[in-house]
Motif scaffolding. Structure first.
Motif, short mmCIF file in Angstrom:
data_model
loop_
_atom_site.label_atom_id
_atom_site.label_comp_id
_atom_site.label_asym_id
_atom_site.label_seq_id
_atom_site.Cartn_x
_atom_site.Cartn_y
_atom_site.Cartn_z
N GLY A 45 0.81 -1.21 0.00
CA GLY A 45 0.00 0.00 0.00
C GLY A 45 0.84 1.25 0.00
O GLY A 45 0.44 2.28 -0.53
N VAL B 156 -4.09 8.17 6.88
CA VAL B 156 -5.00 8.14 8.03
C VAL B 156 -4.21 8.29 9.33
O VAL B 156 -4.59 9.06 10.22
CB VAL B 156 -5.81 6.83 8.03
CG1 VAL B 156 -6.75 6.79 9.22
CG2 VAL B 156 -6.60 6.70 6.73
N ARG C 205 -1.45 -2.54 10.81
CA ARG C 205 -1.43 -3.69 9.90
C ARG C 205 -1.35 -5.01 10.67
O ARG C 205 -1.76 -6.05 10.19
CB ARG C 205 -0.25 -3.57 8.93
CG ARG C 205 -0.50 -2.59 7.80
CD ARG C 205 -1.65 -3.05 6.93
NE ARG C 205 -2.07 -2.07 5.96
CZ ARG C 205 -1.66 -2.02 4.70
NH1 ARG C 205 -0.79 -2.89 4.26
NH2 ARG C 205 -2.14 -1.11 3.89
N SER D 174 -8.07 0.99 10.46
CA SER D 174 -8.18 2.19 9.63
C SER D 174 -6.85 2.96 9.61
O SER D 174 -6.52 3.61 8.62
CB SER D 174 -9.30 3.10 10.15
OG SER D 174 -8.97 3.55 11.44
N PHE E 89 1.18 2.92 11.49
CA PHE E 89 0.73 2.15 10.33
C PHE E 89 1.08 0.67 10.52
O PHE E 89 0.25 -0.22 10.31
CB PHE E 89 1.41 2.72 9.08
CG PHE E 89 1.30 1.88 7.84
CD1 PHE E 89 0.24 2.03 6.98
CD2 PHE E 89 2.29 0.95 7.54
CE1 PHE E 89 0.15 1.27 5.83
CE2 PHE E 89 2.21 0.18 6.40
CZ PHE E 89 1.13 0.34 5.54
N ARG F 263 -4.57 2.32 6.62
CA ARG F 263 -4.96 2.64 5.24
C ARG F 263 -4.01 3.68 4.66
O ARG F 263 -3.53 4.56 5.35
CB ARG F 263 -6.38 3.17 5.21
CG ARG F 263 -7.40 2.04 5.18
CD ARG F 263 -8.64 2.42 4.42
NE ARG F 263 -9.45 3.40 5.12
CZ ARG F 263 -10.35 3.09 6.06
NH1 ARG F 263 -10.52 1.83 6.41
NH2 ARG F 263 -11.05 4.03 6.64
N THR F 264 -3.76 3.56 3.36
CA THR F 264 -2.86 4.52 2.71
C THR F 264 -3.65 5.40 1.76
O THR F 264 -4.74 5.03 1.32
CB THR F 264 -1.76 3.79 1.91
OG1 THR F 264 -2.38 2.84 1.04
CG2 THR F 264 -0.81 3.08 2.83
N HIS F 265 -3.09 6.56 1.46
CA HIS F 265 -3.72 7.50 0.54
C HIS F 265 -3.72 6.90 -0.86
O HIS F 265 -2.71 6.36 -1.30
CB HIS F 265 -2.95 8.81 0.55
CG HIS F 265 -3.69 9.93 -0.11
ND1 HIS F 265 -3.79 10.05 -1.47
CD2 HIS F 265 -4.37 10.98 0.42
CE1 HIS F 265 -4.51 11.13 -1.76
NE2 HIS F 265 -4.86 11.71 -0.63
N ARG F 266 -4.89 7.01 -1.56
CA ARG F 266 -5.00 6.32 -2.84
C ARG F 266 -4.01 6.87 -3.86
O ARG F 266 -3.43 6.14 -4.63
CB ARG F 266 -6.43 6.45 -3.36
CG ARG F 266 -6.81 5.32 -4.28
CD ARG F 266 -8.28 5.36 -4.65
NE ARG F 266 -9.14 5.24 -3.48
CZ ARG F 266 -10.39 5.71 -3.44
NH1 ARG F 266 -10.91 6.30 -4.48
NH2 ARG F 266 -11.12 5.56 -2.36
N PRO G 8 0.82 6.78 4.52
CA PRO G 8 -0.12 6.37 5.57
C PRO G 8 -0.95 7.58 6.03
O PRO G 8 -0.79 8.08 7.14
CB PRO G 8 0.79 5.84 6.68
CG PRO G 8 2.11 6.46 6.43
CD PRO G 8 2.22 6.76 4.98
#
Lengths: 249, 481
Positions: B14, B340, B320, B327, B316, B330-333, B338
């Motif tokens: 990610g 969030v 994981r 949450s 992060f 989660r990574t930025h699209r 990381p």
């Protein structure tokens, strides 16, 4: 700074020899061999062996397994050998290709893939590839190559001279940013298509054949001399790739 | 695990894989260390404590940090981690101590981010020469904190490059200022000599050593870039080892220069806020002191970005593994950062200093308090990671005599430093900061206790790293036996 390791220079022939011996011992003993076993088998001092193993893992010729004490050969080793062995294609796979050739009015070819190495193993006898060797050696310029480069972590480590990519035609992507953009597209859609990048006026569509674990094992390529990538055959090529997967994995 | 059971996807997928060059990895460690701020601010503090033993103390402190860095390279050469020292400890001492070290590291990174933010704002204010009210300082703090977070969300590459450029400029400024001051130096001795050549006491030397070690905090943060570095098993160990070596040379050289300069200065300068700037003012070099303010402000800003980069990646990693809510993992699209975790870090980061400064606390007090808290966190993490190193190497069958001796020595000495730090903080009236640290660090042991009873499976996953996947192995190779 990248790409050059000053830890071992050309003036340390014994270190190079030992590193190659370590690589060979991992290949001989098989995946899962431990550092201690390598040191014992070669009669090298343990500290030296650990250093060499770490060096080879750092350069990605070797991979440390998830238990952290076993070693295996990395995909980069395929680049040393330069061949995919065995390069035999089962008859059942050739029949799948023949069926596809009967359905589409374009050249249908099969290339096997191991890590970053491509070997074109079945060329359409009626509508042959102009140059299978160019496909195998210029991954940045072919649809097959784009699929292969999209699989690896960093295409710059796979192609020769990433900063001086050969321009086979005016349409060949030679700047790193162009290749990055192209590979991002390929990753997004799951197939590759190019026109005029390898030979002017020739387009090509490439569809991945994936093994049970999702690895890229082969590529079905559909080439057309009508200038554009023959995307109208995408569904047919995908269906054949699905049929080929269990035969080639 | 058999090689045909390797996962297809890395547990830390990610993040943007294999993008950062050696220099950009180095930039992460350098920016979190903030060398120019450290070499200007720390030596005068050490002098007050260690007196005539200042230089030996600086050298020994540097040597200890380099030794800890060397211990960390044993991990960095073998696993590409995102949780840095937290993940390393897990592979040596197991999940429980890893959570203790990991949460200490979180407190360390958060503490240093807060103090760097306060420092950046303080030197910015000093640079402008204004005397703004408390609320205005709080607003500036908010703005600088927001800017730092945006830079880090946008991408590790951008933030590493910005940070390195800022650090190069500020180190250049500091070196230039020291050279100018030495050139203008006329010799002689002032009242400062009483401190610089002051009496040497055991307690003073020990506290000075703690301060010297604290100057290097953050040097190990490149260890959180295991996924993002282009050749992580080569670049990360180099960054973790060479950052303290080079910063240490700079640190000792700046220490020598300041010993010479401050010996001739009045004692009030030595105990003032920024002795170097005051020396420059006294020499009629007002512009130099402004330059120094700007340089240190830049260095502190780079340190804010470096620390929250590292902090977000540790969180992060924990997410994981399932230790923290998923949450946070989660990574930025688009930016593959990381995001969030970064967004959660921001409020804590700006709220503490903004509230403290807005309600009229002195900059120096907030800075010293947050530095103390973070120093305790870092040193605890270093102790556990150094102790984990020989255990880890023994577990994978690669222990050698030098690594055993080095790891034991580094762990033991760091533990001694930690004890002195706790005792010293209590003596000097900042005992309340020890309490703040313990409260901030409490989630670590609590998580261990809760997970051990409720979710041992989660605990077993602690220590995820960018492990080998099915795609990284040569297909068709032989398997041992």
């Amino acid at each position: 700074m990248s790409g050059v390791d000053r830890g071992v220079t050309g003036r340390q022939p014994q270190a190079v020899r030992s590193a190659l011996a370590v690589l060979q011992e991992v290949a001989r003993a098989g995946a899962g061999v431990t550092a201690k076993e390598v040191a014992e088998a070669l009669g090298l001092p343990p500290a030296t062996t650990y250093r060499l193993l770490n060096l080879l893992v750092g350069e990605e010729y070797l991979v440390r397994l998830p238990d952290l004490h076993g070693f295996a050969l990395g995909t980069k080793v395929a680049g040393l050998a330069g061949v995919v062995a065995p390069a035999r294609v089962p008859t059942a796979a050739r029949q799948v290709l023949a069926q596809l050739r009967g359905r589409v009015r374009a050249g249908v070819h099969l290339a096997l893939v191991a890590g970053p190495v491509v070997r074109v193993v079945d060329v359409d006898p009626d509508l042959p590839l102009e140059s299978p060797a160019l496909v195998e050696t210029h991954l940045h310029a072919s649809a097959v190559g784009h699929l292969v480069l999209a699989e690896v972590d960093d295409w710059r480590f796979v192609v020769h001279h990433p900063d001086r990519l050969a321009a086979l035609t005016p349409a060949t992507p030679t700047r790193a940013a162009d290749v990055d953009a192209c590979l991002a597209r390929v990753r997004a859609v799951g197939w590759a298509g190019q026109s005029g990048q390898l030979h002017e006026g020739v387009g090509c569509l490439a569809v991945p054949v994936r093994g049970a674990t999702g690895q890229l094992v082969a590529v079905v390529a559909v080439s057309s001399a009508r200038g554009a990538a023959p995307v109208e055959h995408l569904d047919a090529a995908r269906a054949s790739a699905g049929d080929l997967a269990p035969l080639l994995d | 695990m058999r090689i045909d059971q390797l996962p297809v996807r890395s547990p830390v997928a990610g993040l943007r894989r294999r993008g950062l060059s050696m220099v950009e990895v180095l930039a992460q460690s350098v920016s979190a260390l903030a060398p120019s701020a450290a070499v200007v601010a720390v030596p005068p503090f050490v002098m007050v404590q260690a007196g005539a033993a200042t230089l030996p103390v600086l050298v020994v402190g540097t040597a200890l940090v380099v030794l800890v860095g060397w211990c960390l390279t044993a991990f960095a050469r073998r696993m590409a981690a995102v949780g840095g020292v937290y993940s390393y400890t897990a592979k040596g001492l197991g999940p429980g101590p890893a959570l203790l070290a990991g949460w200490a590291l979180v407190v360390g990174y958060a503490g240093i981010a807060v103090s760097a933010l306060v420092g950046a704002v303080a030197y910015l204010v000093s640079f402008t020469g204004l005397d703004p009210p408390g609320w205005a300082v709080a607003v500036v703090t908010l703005a600088v904190g927001l800017l730092a977070t945006l830079v880090t969300v946008r991408g590790i590459r951008l933030s590493a490059r910005v940070a390195l450029a800022l650090e190069v400029v500020s180190v250049g400024v500091v070196v230039a200022v020291l050279v100018v001051l030495l050139a203008a130096h006329r010799g002689g001795t002032g009242t400062g000599a009483a401190v610089v050549d002051g009496p040497v006491t055991a307690g003073g030397v020990a506290t000075g050593l703690v301060l010297a070690v604290a100057a290097f905090m953050g040097f190990e943060s490149a260890a959180t870039l295991g996924v993002e570095a282009r050749r992580p098993l080569v670049a990360v160990p180099r960054a973790v080892f060479w950052t303290p070596v080079v910063a240490g040379v700079l640190f000792v050289a700046a220490g020598v220069a300041q010993v010479v300069l401050l010996r001739a200065a009045p004692v009030e300068v030595l105990t003032g806020d920024v002795p170097m700037a005051q020396l420059a003012d006294a020499d009629g070099l007002g512009v130099v002191s402004r330059l120094l303010d700007a340089g240190i402000a830049l260095s502190f800003f780079a340190c804010v970005t470096g620390s929250i980069n590292a902090l977000a990646r540790v969180l992060f990693s924990m997410a994981r593994e399932g230790v923290l809510p998923a949450s946070l993992g989660r990574t930025h699209r688009r930016f593959a950062t990381p995001a969030v975790a970064l967004a959660w870090v921001l409020p804590v980061l700006v709220a503490v200093p903004a509230v403290a400064l807005g309600t009229g606390a002195r900059t120096r007090e907030v800075l010293a308090g947050s530095l103390t808290v973070s120093a305790l966190g870092y040193v605890l993490a270093y102790v556990l990671a150094a102790a984990a190193m020989p255990v880890f190497l023994h577990r994978i069958g690669e222990l050698t005599r030098p690594t055993l001796v080095g790891g034991t020595l580094a762990g033991g000495l760091s533990a001694a430093v930690l004890v002195v730090a706790v005792a010293g903080a209590s003596w000097t009236g900042s005992g309340v900061m020890v309490l703040v640290f313990v409260l901030a660090w409490l989630p670590g042991p609590v998580l261990w206790w809760v997970l051990r009873r409720r979710a041992p499976a989660v605990l077993a996953r602690v220590g995820v790293y960018d492990q080998a996947t099915a795609g990284s192995l040569l297909p068709g190779q032989g398997v041992r036996r």
